[in-house]
Design a protein around this motif. Sequence first.
Motif, mmCIF file in Angstrom:
data_model
loop_
_atom_site.group_PDB
_atom_site.id
_atom_site.type_symbol
_atom_site.label_atom_id
_atom_site.label_comp_id
_atom_site.label_asym_id
_atom_site.label_seq_id
_atom_site.Cartn_x
_atom_site.Cartn_y
_atom_site.Cartn_z
ATOM 1 N N GLU A 281 7.044 4.805 9.861
ATOM 2 C CA GLU A 281 5.648 5.098 9.520
ATOM 3 C C GLU A 281 4.881 5.594 10.735
ATOM 4 O O GLU A 281 4.030 6.470 10.641
ATOM 5 C CB GLU A 281 4.962 3.857 8.939
ATOM 6 N N ARG A 282 5.196 5.005 11.919
ATOM 7 C CA ARG A 282 4.540 5.472 13.147
ATOM 8 C C ARG A 282 4.913 6.912 13.434
ATOM 9 O O ARG A 282 4.080 7.695 13.883
ATOM 10 C CB ARG A 282 4.941 4.594 14.342
ATOM 11 N N VAL B 186 11.599 -4.690 8.269
ATOM 12 C CA VAL B 186 10.236 -4.168 8.202
ATOM 13 C C VAL B 186 9.883 -3.430 9.491
ATOM 14 O O VAL B 186 9.150 -2.441 9.470
ATOM 15 C CB VAL B 186 9.236 -5.313 7.935
ATOM 16 N N ALA B 187 10.438 -3.889 10.627
ATOM 17 C CA ALA B 187 10.154 -3.225 11.903
ATOM 18 C C ALA B 187 10.618 -1.770 11.864
ATOM 19 O O ALA B 187 9.958 -0.893 12.435
ATOM 20 C CB ALA B 187 10.846 -3.972 13.043
ATOM 21 N N TRP C 280 8.136 0.207 9.889
ATOM 22 C CA TRP C 280 6.968 0.488 10.725
ATOM 23 C C TRP C 280 7.248 1.638 11.683
ATOM 24 O O TRP C 280 6.391 2.490 11.922
ATOM 25 C CB TRP C 280 6.580 -0.759 11.526
ATOM 26 N N GLY D 93 5.383 9.042 11.340
ATOM 27 C CA GLY D 93 4.365 9.706 10.527
ATOM 28 C C GLY D 93 4.826 10.977 9.844
ATOM 29 O O GLY D 93 4.011 11.822 9.503
ATOM 30 N N HIS E 36 0.820 -1.221 0.000
ATOM 31 C CA HIS E 36 0.000 0.000 0.000
ATOM 32 C C HIS E 36 0.848 1.262 0.000
ATOM 33 O O HIS E 36 0.352 2.335 -0.339
ATOM 34 C CB HIS E 36 -0.976 -0.004 1.195
#
Lengths: 202, 202
Positions: free
Chosen positions: A99-100, A92-93, A96, A102, A74
């Motif tokens: 992304e958190r 990947v962590a 993430w 932001g 996505h």
Amino acid sequence: MYRKSSYGSELDQLIQLLSKLPGLGPRSARRAALQLIKRKDSLMRPLSTALAEVAEHVNPCTSCGNLDTTDPCHICDNTKRDISTICVVEDVADLWALERAGNYSGLYHVIGGSLSALDGVGPDDLNIASLIERALAKAVLEVIIATNATVDGQTTAHYISDRLKDCDVTVTRLAHGVPVGGELDYLDDGTLTAALKSRRPF
Amino acid sequence: MYRKSSYGSELDQLIQLLSKLPGLGPRSARRAALQLIKRKDSLMRPLSTALAEVAEHVNPCTSCGNLDTTDPCHICDNTKRDISTICVVEDVADLWALERAGNYSGLYHVIGGSLSALDGVGPDDLNIASLIERALAKAVLEVIIATNATVDGQTTAHYISDRLKDCDVTVTRLAHGVPVGGELDYLDDGTLTAALKSRRPF
């Protein structure tokens, strides 16, 4: 240590599998198993289903390596994201975590670990070739290297920046400095030195 | 704290369920989820199956409260065990601990917790009535109360020994004392006092 016959074989199997999860040892796996049995309908069956669904549907994105039910993922598929920037992360962590936070709107590239002579991880074991390929695209202007600030992570960062020399991109890396909310007294010398060197006008 | 859209909804659901396990918080649940995805065939699918199997087949024994695939459980059903002794424990984990010690050959009775005014757990919330019923049987000669050595556990022990007064059984409890391998210097006063009081000829 304990006799296998103490629990039934199904329970034994469950406890053994649970104890393989990071953060759970044999004792906490037993506690987790009991907790699961106490909450069969609200936790145990849903967890079983969720595991099966993720095993079936979640796969790495062939472009960036992120995990998702769709391919491209996505993030790669989001037309609102800035395709001129690629952020390289080990795992990947880490993706993430960013992304958190932001605050990043570009794309990612998960290389799947760091170079490590000790663990025998060489450049060919990581998704670096595919990164170079992506960086060669005209649309890409900047590659941010966000590997961990460990020895292996920094080695990997240097290797990647070397490999990216022939691509027409700016290579940057994350700033070192005092963590937000951190106390100077508890920081190591290396971080303090880096923070001092990179000081900015107030 | 993190935006839901960061992971796919399947992954999100899995992480949320994992974080409900005792010993796993949100961060370790994310790590566990990634670990599971990396080991789909050796860990994720087997765990999903094991959870479904245990949810389907493991139930409390109607006689003693132990968890097993059969009812009565393999301990109640074992003709080699001494049916004259019943050991009362708070939880299945305590039963497992005694079984691991491997030196008890009698039966068990899991009462399912301890009396607690604070948590609103009264005698009717525990499997005490069924214990009295079992203790009334002629074959039962001794009831060992092995509740935890906490305030609630000891309250429960006293309550149970009171209730057992009318049954024709000897009521005993576990000895207090220095743990095997323990150093006196690190023990609390209560344990030391108990160990001194219950001293035995050398």
